[in-house]
Design an enzyme around this catalytic site. Structure first.
Site, PDB file in Angstrom:
ATOM      1  N   SER A  46     -10.217  -0.773   6.842  1.00  0.00           N
ATOM      2  CA  SER A  46      -9.572  -0.549   5.545  1.00  0.00           C
ATOM      3  C   SER A  46      -8.838  -1.753   4.970  1.00  0.00           C
ATOM      4  O   SER A  46      -8.411  -1.716   3.819  1.00  0.00           O
ATOM      5  CB  SER A  46      -8.591   0.622   5.634  1.00  0.00           C
ATOM      6  OG  SER A  46      -9.284   1.842   5.555  1.00  0.00           O
ATOM      7  N   LYS A 106       0.850  -1.198   0.000  1.00  0.00           N
ATOM      8  CA  LYS A 106       0.000   0.000   0.000  1.00  0.00           C
ATOM      9  C   LYS A 106       0.885   1.247   0.000  1.00  0.00           C
ATOM     10  O   LYS A 106       1.942   1.261   0.649  1.00  0.00           O
ATOM     11  CB  LYS A 106      -0.894  -0.027   1.245  1.00  0.00           C
ATOM     12  CG  LYS A 106      -1.963   1.067   1.294  1.00  0.00           C
ATOM     13  CD  LYS A 106      -2.864   0.874   2.518  1.00  0.00           C
ATOM     14  CE  LYS A 106      -3.971   1.919   2.583  1.00  0.00           C
ATOM     15  NZ  LYS A 106      -4.877   1.710   3.747  1.00  0.00           N
ATOM     16  N   SER A 122      -9.901   1.680   2.690  1.00  0.00           N
ATOM     17  CA  SER A 122      -8.994   2.463   1.884  1.00  0.00           C
ATOM     18  C   SER A 122      -7.959   1.631   1.119  1.00  0.00           C
ATOM     19  O   SER A 122      -7.426   2.102   0.116  1.00  0.00           O
ATOM     20  CB  SER A 122      -8.257   3.472   2.767  1.00  0.00           C
ATOM     21  OG  SER A 122      -7.423   2.815   3.696  1.00  0.00           O
TER      22      SER A 122
END
Lengths: 486, 98
Positions: free
Chosen positions: A177, A78, A153
């Protein structure tokens, strides 16, 4: 496609038998990325050349018999995890050109494990969002149906695994997330116990809630990756001390007599009927394996989302203060004095959702409102944690739906912050209480979108959680992965 | 708990060191009020005699031995500086000349 369809642990076996090399694996994934990435948009930065070099180093380790369990198996990260001299943008204009001068501890750990890094994945700006629609670089598409969001997210990380662009990725989970996008993409995602995995070098959103965790296609692979990540880190004061088990050893134990709690508060009116049915089916499968299903109460869990949005935004407003245009990040041209420079750098660098959360958090912490909002939320947070303490005195794990609905369409919720926040209604409790939780596939909806089931365990209960998940996965069978053929 | 007006939104933006246009102030007022309306539900929770909980792990000071360790080289630290002069971050003048 042969390599792409293998689990990480199957690849381990093939690598150790010298039937394939890490270079073969990375080359297969590069081909796949080239084929599907234009449609899915999981990545914001690709590091494919470096990944091939990582693969050669991994092959060298295997040749010298110095490999560990995931040596040679690629991973995606990420884009909020600091990577030395590789752009780390948090998908914000603020950090569009930011080159970290060091690696986050989790990045160091995957490198030491010999895992080639394919690139950095798309996310909601600064991890604030539930659909990747707030990314400065545009959204990721759900590989099951490109008209739908991948969740967020960590949407790019989840989509990259579901699209078979990588066998593994890392995400971060502040209020869901990792678990919500895992559910939307039909894969496994783990939010570990707070403090189990280092946060050092991961750009913070809400420090008392943030936790890094793995995405994988199945439970055993996710357990292997969690074992790589779960280490004490002296650079981080909230990192728990002491050794961690090898989570692979926890799998495959009999779950006869396992006490599974089912909180009635999670079976709300707004819960999608197909999801409710899938979770009931999962509970029946656990029961058939000898688990005992027990009705429990988590009376304050319906207040978790409201609590979460005050705690998270208060911490966010404080964490985001570092972006002032002085030491790194975007600096405005409007610099007639320092305060003007701060205000315009932040106004130009942040998107609307980040601004909204900074504003809400600043308001909740400001004189005159602190007691009514932030302090009140911290008190309810304790009640939520005590609900779990009480529940775990009766049961070993708790099973719920991960999300109230399956993936939604682009644009459906982005205009209404509260409706977007509601997609986290079942996940925020784990972050507030600091306990581990995972999401795993529980079936497909009638419109062919994945459904996630969530398993909570007590603090440091990762072994019992993963073993329950492993047994359930075996009982339910795989839902497969989308082919993305044109 | 209360609703938030434009004047308060403007003041909070100033506290947050965030420049907002008049349109943004307007939109922010609407969306913050929606969120605060959602937050009203916390009012009904009885929290008498409940200690606030800021951290999920017990807060204890973490000490280390007072020994010199490596830190980042200056060159690396300045790598992302928007405006650097000889190893310093340059910012607009803070103290005015007489």
């Amino acid at each position: 496609m042969e390599i792409l369809n293998r689990s990480a642990l199957e690849l381990r076996d093939l690598l150790d038998k010298r039937e394939i090399s890490s270079r073969d694996i990375v080359e297969a994934y590069i081909k796949r990325i080239e084929a599907v990435e234009p449609r899915v948009n999981s990545f914001v930065t690709l590091t494919l050349e470096e990944a091939l070099k990582d693969a050669d180093r991994a092959d060298e380790m295997i040749k010298n018999n110095t490999q560990t369990v995931l040596t040679g198996i690629p991973i995606a990260l990420k884009d909020n995890m600091s990577t030395y001299h590789v752009k780390t943008t948090c998908c914000s204009k603020m950090l569009e050109n930011y080159l970290p001068p060091f690696d986050a501890t989790v990045v160091k750990l995957v490198k030491e494990a010999g895992m080639p890094i394919l690139g950095k994945t798309n996310m909601d700006e600064f991890a604030m969002g539930s659909s990747t629609e707030t990314s400065y670089f545009g959204p990721t598409k759900n590989p099951w149906n490109l008209d739908y969001v991948p969740g967020g997210s960590s949407g790019g990380s989840a989509a990259s695994v579901a699209a078979r662009e990588t066998p593994f990725s890392l995400g971060s989970d502040t209020g869901g997330s990792i678990r919500q996008p895992a559910a939307f993409n039909g894969i496994v995602g783990i939010k570990p116990t707070y403090g189990l995995v280092s946060r050092y070098g991961v750009l913070p959103f809400a420090s008392s809630l943030d936790q890094v965790g793995p995405f994988a296609r199945n439970v055993a692979d996710s357990a292997a990756l969690l074992s790589v990540l779960a280490k004490h880190d002296s650079l981080e004061t909230t990192s728990l001390k002491g050794p961690r088990p090898d989570y692979l050893n926890a799998l495959g134990r009999d779950i006869k007599g396992l006490k599974v709690g089912v909180p009635k508060e999670f079976f709300i009116d707004g819960l999608n009927k197909e999801i409710e049915a899938a979770v009931k089916k999962a509970l029946d499968a656990l029961k058939a394996l000898g688990a005992e299903i027990i009705d429990i109460c988590l009376p304050h869990s319906d207040k978790a989302l409201a609590t979460y949005y005050l705690v998270a935004t208060a911490e966010c407003s404080s964490n985001m203060a570092r972006f002032d245009g002085v030491r790194f990040g975007h600096r405005s041209e409007n610099v007639k004095d320092s305060v003007t420079m701060f205000k315009h750098s932040r106004a130009e660098g942040f998107g609307p959702e980040v601004k909204r959360r900074i504003m809400l958090g600043t308001y909740a912490l400001s004189a005159g409102y602190y007691d009514a909002y932030y302090l009140k939320a911290l008190k309810v947070r304790r009640l939520i944690k005590e609900d779990f303490d009480q529940a775990f005195s009766q049961v070993d794990v708790i099973v719920t739906p991960t999300t109230p609905s399956t993936a939604f369409k682009f644009g459906e919720k982005v205009q209404d912050p509260v409706s977007m926040y509601l997609s986290d209604v079942f996940t925020t409790t784990a972050n507030l209480a600091g306990i581990p939780a995972l999401s795993m596939p529980a079936g497909l909806s009638s419109n062919n979108l994945p459904i996630g089931v969530q398993i909570f365990a007590p603090r440091l209960g990762e072994e019992i959680m993963l073993n329950a998940a492993f047994a359930l996965e075996k009982a339910l069978g795989s839902i497969g992965l989308p082919t993305l053929e044109v | 708990m209360s609703t938030i007006d434009r004047k308060t939104v403007y003041r909070v933006a100033d506290l947050a060191r965030l420049y907002l246009t008049d349109d943004e102030i307007e939109q922010m007022t609407v969306s913050l009020n929606k969120i605060l309306e959602f937050e009203e539900q916390l009012k009904g929770v009885n929290t008498d005699n409940v200690e606030p909980m800021a951290q999920a792990v017990p807060g204890v000071n973490v000490m280390r031995e007072d020994v010199v360790e490596n830190s980042l080289p200056l060159r690396e630290v300045m790598l992302n500086a928007p405006d650097e002069v000889e190893g310093f971050f340059r910012v607009p003048r803070i103290i005015e000349k007489d």
